[in-house]
Scaffold this motif. Structure first.
Motif, mmCIF file in Angstrom:
data_model
loop_
_atom_site.group_PDB
_atom_site.id
_atom_site.type_symbol
_atom_site.label_atom_id
_atom_site.label_comp_id
_atom_site.label_asym_id
_atom_site.label_seq_id
_atom_site.Cartn_x
_atom_site.Cartn_y
_atom_site.Cartn_z
ATOM 1 N N ASN A 224 0.805 -1.223 0.000
ATOM 2 C CA ASN A 224 0.000 0.000 0.000
ATOM 3 C C ASN A 224 0.836 1.269 0.000
ATOM 4 O O ASN A 224 0.322 2.365 -0.237
ATOM 5 C CB ASN A 224 -0.993 0.003 1.174
ATOM 6 C CG ASN A 224 -0.336 0.122 2.542
ATOM 7 O OD1 ASN A 224 0.874 0.345 2.669
ATOM 8 N ND2 ASN A 224 -1.128 -0.050 3.593
ATOM 9 N N ALA A 228 -2.418 0.963 -4.572
ATOM 10 C CA ALA A 228 -3.706 1.159 -3.902
ATOM 11 C C ALA A 228 -4.183 -0.100 -3.202
ATOM 12 O O ALA A 228 -5.352 -0.209 -2.854
ATOM 13 C CB ALA A 228 -4.745 1.620 -4.926
ATOM 14 N N GLN A 229 -3.297 -1.041 -2.957
ATOM 15 C CA GLN A 229 -3.654 -2.344 -2.409
ATOM 16 C C GLN A 229 -2.934 -2.628 -1.099
ATOM 17 O O GLN A 229 -1.720 -2.439 -0.988
ATOM 18 C CB GLN A 229 -3.278 -3.444 -3.420
ATOM 19 C CG GLN A 229 -3.504 -4.849 -2.918
ATOM 20 C CD GLN A 229 -2.920 -5.910 -3.835
ATOM 21 O OE1 GLN A 229 -3.159 -7.100 -3.665
ATOM 22 N NE2 GLN A 229 -2.150 -5.488 -4.824
ATOM 23 N N ASN A 230 -3.673 -3.088 -0.103
ATOM 24 C CA ASN A 230 -3.054 -3.598 1.110
ATOM 25 C C ASN A 230 -2.547 -5.007 0.838
ATOM 26 O O ASN A 230 -3.329 -5.919 0.578
ATOM 27 C CB ASN A 230 -4.069 -3.621 2.260
ATOM 28 C CG ASN A 230 -4.219 -2.263 2.920
ATOM 29 O OD1 ASN A 230 -3.256 -1.704 3.438
ATOM 30 N ND2 ASN A 230 -5.423 -1.707 2.874
ATOM 31 N N ASP A 247 5.831 6.471 0.941
ATOM 32 C CA ASP A 247 4.427 6.335 0.557
ATOM 33 C C ASP A 247 4.135 7.248 -0.634
ATOM 34 O O ASP A 247 4.316 8.461 -0.565
ATOM 35 C CB ASP A 247 3.539 6.712 1.748
ATOM 36 C CG ASP A 247 2.080 6.336 1.535
ATOM 37 O OD1 ASP A 247 1.679 6.103 0.381
ATOM 38 O OD2 ASP A 247 1.341 6.287 2.532
ATOM 39 N N PHE A 251 -4.384 5.820 -4.087
ATOM 40 C CA PHE A 251 -5.605 5.303 -3.480
ATOM 41 C C PHE A 251 -6.453 4.553 -4.500
ATOM 42 O O PHE A 251 -6.269 4.700 -5.714
ATOM 43 C CB PHE A 251 -6.407 6.450 -2.852
ATOM 44 C CG PHE A 251 -5.643 7.172 -1.773
ATOM 45 C CD1 PHE A 251 -5.440 6.583 -0.534
ATOM 46 C CD2 PHE A 251 -5.095 8.420 -2.015
ATOM 47 C CE1 PHE A 251 -4.723 7.233 0.455
ATOM 48 C CE2 PHE A 251 -4.375 9.082 -1.037
ATOM 49 C CZ PHE A 251 -4.186 8.488 0.205
ATOM 50 N N LEU A 252 -7.383 3.771 -3.977
ATOM 51 C CA LEU A 252 -8.219 2.946 -4.840
ATOM 52 C C LEU A 252 -8.944 3.784 -5.885
ATOM 53 O O LEU A 252 -9.067 3.395 -7.044
ATOM 54 C CB LEU A 252 -9.223 2.162 -3.992
ATOM 55 C CG LEU A 252 -10.117 1.185 -4.737
ATOM 56 C CD1 LEU A 252 -9.301 0.109 -5.434
ATOM 57 C CD2 LEU A 252 -11.127 0.553 -3.788
ATOM 58 N N LYS A 264 -10.075 3.765 1.086
ATOM 59 C CA LYS A 264 -8.869 4.346 0.492
ATOM 60 C C LYS A 264 -8.037 3.305 -0.241
ATOM 61 O O LYS A 264 -7.434 3.592 -1.272
ATOM 62 C CB LYS A 264 -8.017 5.014 1.570
ATOM 63 C CG LYS A 264 -8.644 6.276 2.156
ATOM 64 C CD LYS A 264 -7.692 6.934 3.147
ATOM 65 C CE LYS A 264 -8.279 8.241 3.678
ATOM 66 N NZ LYS A 264 -7.339 8.906 4.629
ATOM 67 N N LYS A 265 -7.983 2.093 0.318
ATOM 68 C CA LYS A 265 -7.140 1.041 -0.257
ATOM 69 C C LYS A 265 -7.950 -0.230 -0.494
ATOM 70 O O LYS A 265 -8.885 -0.544 0.246
ATOM 71 C CB LYS A 265 -5.974 0.713 0.693
ATOM 72 C CG LYS A 265 -5.033 1.878 0.992
ATOM 73 C CD LYS A 265 -4.102 2.171 -0.170
ATOM 74 C CE LYS A 265 -3.091 3.254 0.236
ATOM 75 N NZ LYS A 265 -2.110 3.512 -0.844
ATOM 76 N N SER A 266 -7.555 -0.963 -1.523
ATOM 77 C CA SER A 266 -8.169 -2.253 -1.805
ATOM 78 C C SER A 266 -7.690 -3.295 -0.805
ATOM 79 O O SER A 266 -6.600 -3.192 -0.243
ATOM 80 C CB SER A 266 -7.790 -2.705 -3.212
ATOM 81 O OG SER A 266 -8.083 -4.068 -3.413
ATOM 82 N N LEU A 300 -3.517 -2.444 -9.349
ATOM 83 C CA LEU A 300 -3.262 -2.728 -7.934
ATOM 84 C C LEU A 300 -1.908 -3.398 -7.747
ATOM 85 O O LEU A 300 -1.245 -3.203 -6.727
ATOM 86 C CB LEU A 300 -4.359 -3.623 -7.365
ATOM 87 C CG LEU A 300 -5.741 -2.991 -7.183
ATOM 88 C CD1 LEU A 300 -6.734 -4.021 -6.673
ATOM 89 C CD2 LEU A 300 -5.690 -1.786 -6.248
#
Length: 338
Positions: A224, A228-230, A247, A251-252, A264-266, A300
């Motif tokens: 992330n 945009a991905q955790n 960072d 964001f998603l 905010k994140k996938s 992502l």
């Protein structure tokens, strides 16, 4: 007597004494190249008499390198030039769709040969469509050291379903996890300068076993920071000075083709496992749920748009879920150049 300072010629990059008026190599008025960059960890130091020596720059500062070159100059009494010795030979195990090849390109690392050990025909097709020069070598269990030239870098993400928190906690008893030992075997046989192994988060016991075999501790990086991905993953490597990336603030909402994200994140896109976003769904502004498109999943994973086109969406989702976040791998591999 002391060693005279040596500088690179701005025009031809030949080594000259700092006080030189004319470059001994190209004959042009001597101007100092301010920030010489090395494209490879290995360089060849040679004199006009033909003498040469290979020097590994890994872990060395540019000042240390210049002092070394100056010392060689005093010994040989000739102008010294620095040239890139070679492009890297890379072996990628469990290669998938060759995310490692994308990362090497983004890191600016030139590749002589990229050998890919992969058995999935759809992943092989996607790799070949994007990088026709990739050399597919098949089943990792059948590889032999004598089949390869000197390998500079081994990379891989051995199947993690047997280790991970999201899997069934089978650890090393799972046949998929046992493929890790193929990575270890080839590492010992081929003795590359560098290696990188990626895997999922796992129980401490399993993590310690991997660390003991590889003789390094992993760094955990969440994708992330660069996407945009955790996606929290462990990376074992002997590449020095790996730190957390800065960072990028992606964001998603930045990667969706349409709609508005509620988060905010996938979630982490994966193929199966507890707590995974198996159907690649996301809540949109109208409270509907829809499947993330293959293009959005590529974004992502910081894979180029439409990189996986040419196979079915089912296969695209599968290989993207199994793949690497390319920009995380780029962040690690670029340290080879420094």
């Amino acid at each position: 007597s002391g060693v005279a300072p040596v500088k690179l010629c701005e025009k031809c990059e030949a080594m000259n004494h700092a006080s030189a008026k004319v470059c001994k190599e190209c004959g042009e008025p001597f101007k100092i190249k301010k920030k010489p960059l090395l494209k490879s960890e290995f360089i060849e130091v040679k004199s006009s008499r033909g003498g040469k020596k290979v020097f590994n720059t890994a872990g060395k500062t540019k000042e240390e390198l210049k002092k070394y070159a100056a010392l060689m100059g005093c010994i040989l009494k000739q102008t010294i030039t620095l040239t890139n010795m070679k492009k890297l030979n890379v072996l990628s195990l469990f290669d998938g769709m060759s995310c490692g090849r994308i990362a090497l390109e983004r890191a600016g690392i030139e590749v002589e040969n990229y050998y890919a050990a992969e058995v999935d025909k759809y992943a092989i097709k996607v790799s070949g469509d994007n990088y026709p020069s990739i050399k597919q070598v098949g089943d990792v269990t059948k590889l032999k050291a004598e089949d390869f030239p000197k390998i500079d870098l081994i990379i891989g993400g051995s199947p993690c379903q047997g280790f991970s928190f999201a899997g069934k906690q089978l650890n090393f008893k799972d046949p998929r996890s046992a493929l890790f030992f193929e990575f270890v075997r080839l590492l010992k046989e081929l003795k590359p300068s560098y290696f990188l192994l990626e895997n999922n988060r796992m129980k401490k016991e399993s993590k310690n076993i991997i660390s003991n075999f590889l003789e390094v501790e992993p760094i955990e990086i969440n994708s992330n920071l660069l996407s945009a991905q955790n996606r929290r993953r462990l990376y074992w490597t002997n590449i020095p000075n790996i730190k957390q990336p800065k960072d990028k603030g992606i964001f998603l909402a930045d990667i969706l083709e349409n709609g508005t994200a509620h988060r905010k994140k996938s979630k982490c896109i994966r193929v199966g496992g507890r707590g995974s976003n198996d159907r690649h769904e996301w809540d949109l502004a109208n409270i509907e749920k829809r499947r993330l498109t293959p293009l959005e999943c590529e974004r992502l994973q910081t894979v180029p748009d439409n990189y996986t086109a040419g196979v079915s969406n089912t296969q695209r989702y599968k290989m993207l879920g199994n793949g690497w976040t390319v920009d995380v791998i780029t962040h690690i591999l670029k340290e080879i150049k420094k």
